[in-house]
Design an enzyme around this catalytic site. Structure first.
Site, PDB file in Angstrom:
ATOM      1  N   CYS A  32      -0.837  -0.173  -5.862  1.00  0.00           N
ATOM      2  CA  CYS A  32      -0.663  -1.821  -5.925  1.00  0.00           C
ATOM      3  C   CYS A  32      -1.045  -2.476  -6.863  1.00  0.00           C
ATOM      4  O   CYS A  32      -1.433  -1.491  -7.715  1.00  0.00           O
ATOM      5  CB  CYS A  32      -0.667  -1.973  -4.179  1.00  0.00           C
ATOM      6  SG  CYS A  32      -2.697  -2.424  -4.711  1.00  0.00           S
TER       7      CYS A  32
ATOM      8  N   ARG B 173      -2.553  -4.831  -0.860  1.00  0.00           N
ATOM      9  CA  ARG B 173      -1.680  -3.341  -0.104  1.00  0.00           C
ATOM     10  C   ARG B 173      -2.321  -2.257  -0.141  1.00  0.00           C
ATOM     11  O   ARG B 173      -2.632  -1.314   0.805  1.00  0.00           O
ATOM     12  CB  ARG B 173      -0.333  -3.258  -0.424  1.00  0.00           C
ATOM     13  CG  ARG B 173       0.067  -4.871  -0.136  1.00  0.00           C
ATOM     14  CD  ARG B 173       1.605  -4.394  -1.354  1.00  0.00           C
ATOM     15  NE  ARG B 173       1.000  -4.638  -2.323  1.00  0.00           N
ATOM     16  CZ  ARG B 173       2.004  -4.354  -3.532  1.00  0.00           C
ATOM     17  NH1 ARG B 173       3.519  -4.435  -3.108  1.00  0.00           N
ATOM     18  NH2 ARG B 173       2.406  -4.731  -4.442  1.00  0.00           N
TER      19      ARG B 173
ATOM     20  N   ASP C 241       4.019  -8.267  -1.822  1.00  0.00           N
ATOM     21  CA  ASP C 241       2.507  -8.260  -1.670  1.00  0.00           C
ATOM     22  C   ASP C 241       2.107  -9.421  -0.717  1.00  0.00           C
ATOM     23  O   ASP C 241       2.512 -10.584  -1.504  1.00  0.00           O
ATOM     24  CB  ASP C 241       2.954  -8.203  -2.629  1.00  0.00           C
ATOM     25  CG  ASP C 241       0.881  -7.975  -3.781  1.00  0.00           C
ATOM     26  OD1 ASP C 241       0.315  -8.811  -2.998  1.00  0.00           O
ATOM     27  OD2 ASP C 241       1.072  -8.073  -4.917  1.00  0.00           O
TER      28      ASP C 241
END
Length: 153
Positions: free
Chosen positions: A7, A13, A122
């Site tokens: 990420c 994440r 996100d």
């Protein structure tokens, strides 16, 4: 099978996916799977997992206290069998960094049984770690299903 989740900062994440997939594989008895995570940016290098992600993992009984954000490296492309991004921007950054001649790059949502969208949002921006967790879990469950057929060499 070596899997790298990627990420932007490697604090929300991708570490969530790393630890969730490890937990699923352990509980299902799936052997021969090695999982890590990394960032496409340098912004969070050396930082621990975000408190929102850490809270979810703590609730699940998963310890992520030793995890520190790291950036992708040139050697990661050869070292890992699957390089899994959380959103389209991650994929674009990975393509610019590595290319993908061996077709190793994927979105995590590709593995979910019923993906809601192509991107996993996100929570750094949304603040909604629970929705991110549901999407990460769905992708990891689908990936684990495929991995259950994997026979280590």
């Amino acid at each position: 099978m070596k899997i790298l989740f990627v990420c932007h900062g490697n604090i929300c994440r991708s570490p969530m996916a790393e630890y969730v997939l490890r937990d699923i594989c352990e509980k299902r008895g799936i052997k021969g799977v090695y999982v890590e995570s990394a960032a496409t940016s340098s912004e969070e290098l050396g930082n621990g997992v975000h408190y929102g992600t850490r809270g979810i993992l703590d609730r699940l009984g998963i310890d992520c206290s030793k995890k520190r954000a790291r950036k992708i490296t040139k050697s990661d492309y050869e070292e890992f069998d699957l390089l899994i991004g959380m959103d389209g921007a991650n994929i674009q950054n990975m393509l610019r960094f590595w290319g993908d001649e061996k077709h190793k790059l994927h979105l995590l949502s590709e593995f979910a049984e019923n993906p809601n969208s192509r991107d996993i949002s996100d929570p750094w921006y949304t603040g909604d770690f629970e929705s991110t967790y549901r999407d990460v879990k769905a992708g990891c469950e689908g990936l684990a299903e495929l991995l259950s057929y994997y026979k280590p060499k």
